[in-house]
Scaffold this motif. Structure first.
Motif, PDB file in Angstrom:
ATOM      1  N   ASP A 137       0.794  -1.132   0.149  1.00 52.12           N
ATOM      2  CA  ASP A 137      -0.290  -0.068   0.047  1.00 52.12           C
ATOM      3  C   ASP A 137       0.806   1.245   0.113  1.00 52.12           C
ATOM      4  OD1 ASP A 137      -2.872  -1.173   0.576  1.00 52.12           O
ATOM      5  OD2 ASP A 137      -1.299  -2.104   2.049  1.00 52.12           O
ATOM      6  N   ARG A 139      -6.900   1.985   0.245  1.00 52.39           N
ATOM      7  CA  ARG A 139      -7.651   1.430  -0.552  1.00 52.39           C
ATOM      8  C   ARG A 139      -9.063   1.929  -0.790  1.00 52.39           C
ATOM      9  NH1 ARG A 139      -5.841  -3.849   3.347  1.00 52.39           N
ATOM     10  NH2 ARG A 139      -3.545  -3.839   2.767  1.00 52.39           N
ATOM     11  N   ARG A 140      -9.663   2.534   0.098  1.00 55.83           N
ATOM     12  CA  ARG A 140     -11.026   3.301  -0.108  1.00 55.83           C
ATOM     13  C   ARG A 140     -10.732   4.227  -0.978  1.00 55.83           C
ATOM     14  NH1 ARG A 140     -14.924   5.070   3.738  1.00 55.83           N
ATOM     15  NH2 ARG A 140     -14.313   3.166   5.046  1.00 55.83           N
ATOM     16  N   ASN A 190      -8.686   4.611  -3.503  1.00 54.09           N
ATOM     17  CA  ASN A 190      -8.307   3.824  -4.800  1.00 54.09           C
ATOM     18  C   ASN A 190      -9.679   3.345  -5.268  1.00 54.09           C
ATOM     19  OD1 ASN A 190      -5.633   4.594  -4.776  1.00 54.09           O
ATOM     20  ND2 ASN A 190      -5.194   2.287  -3.980  1.00 54.09           N
TER      21      ASN A 190
END
Length: 280
Positions: A16, A265-266, A268
């Motif tokens: 990440d 991640r959210r 992306n």
């Protein structure tokens, strides 16, 4: 680029993050072996263990108050930057770190705050110097340390700045003359810590203030932001990241890799959901 600041070796390898800062010496005094795949980070003059074990290392003000974590305005114990033996030990840690990864981050550099240090050693060094004022002498001490330390770093030098861009404030507080130190630094990292990030206008204000100062320097120096990630709501962390990203070169997350990774991640996923693909 997004990065993580951590004490956990395994988090350096998480996909990440594009970069990892690994604390080889933190303000507790804890020490670890430097990593080859991380930017090793050295807390220079913050050290609870050393301060507790030897009060002679600790800066004092004119009233004789020690710069320890027992004081209401210090989060950790400090070490006087003029203590040669301690400085030499720091330089050894920096050199060892640079031997395994040529980039190093210098953290907690400077005197603890206004009025420090007034120990006999500092008074003697000031009396024997050519500095016209106590503040300019403190600037000389810190700049000389940074110059010596960065000479040991063959690659990129990162330097943590307290989040106070107002001209003269960092010099008055810590002996950090931003314009002089910028000669030796490749990237300033500004920790902008909050546990909520309910409002973020102050993030922009502080970073823009530093940009105005750095823009007046002939040498190119990047400015990046470090956000606090521990127990911060993911939506709030995302909002803070978006603001910081707009005004800084890089964004780094402190001390909770899992929460930071969840936010990235959210972000992306939201970006992918917003893309429409049409046939040619």
């Amino acid at each position: 680029m997004y990065g993580v600041v951590t004490r956990n070796e395994e988090e350096i390898e998480w996909d990440d993050f594009g970069i990892g800062f690994y604390e080889v010496k933190d303000v507790s005094g804890r020490a670890a072996e430097p990593l080859s795949d991380a930017v090793n980070m050295v807390s220079c003059f913050g050290d609870n263990t050393a301060a507790n074990s030897d009060p002679e290392l600790v800066p004092i003000n004119e009233d004789g108050t020690l710069a320890t974590r027992e004081q209401p305005y210090f989060d950790w114990g400090y070490i006087c930057p003029t203590h040669d033996k301690y400085r030499n030990g720091l330089l050894e840690i920096i050199e060892d770190s640079a031997a395994v990864n040529d980039a190093v981050r210098l953290d907690d550099v400077g005197f603890p705050r206004e009025g420090y240090c007034r120990c006999d050693r500092c008074q003697r060094q000031f009396d024997n110097s050519t500095a016209e004022t106590w503040q300019s002498w403190r600037d000389d001490i810190i700049t000389e340390f940074v110059e010596t330390a960065t000479a040991l770093i063959p690659g990129r030098t990162y330097f943590t700045l307290y989040p106070d861009p107002y001209p003269g404030h960092l010099s008055e507080r810590s002996g950090i003359n931003v314009e002089r130190i910028a000669k030796y630094v490749d990237e300033f990292v500004i920790p902008l810590y909050d546990i909520h990030y309910g409002t973020t206008y102050w993030l922009e204000t502080i970073v823009k203030g530093f940009q105005s100062r750095i823009d007046s320097i002939e040498r190119d120096v990047d400015i990046s932001v470090e956000l606090y990630a521990v127990d911060v709501d993911v939506d709030d962390l995302i909002h803070a990241t978006e603001v910081a990203d707009a005004y800084s070169t890089n964004v780094y997350f402190g001390y909770d890799a899992s929460n930071a990774a969840a936010a990235l991640r959210r972000m992306n996923a939201d970006n992918r959901d917003g893309v429409t693909h049409r046939p040619d």
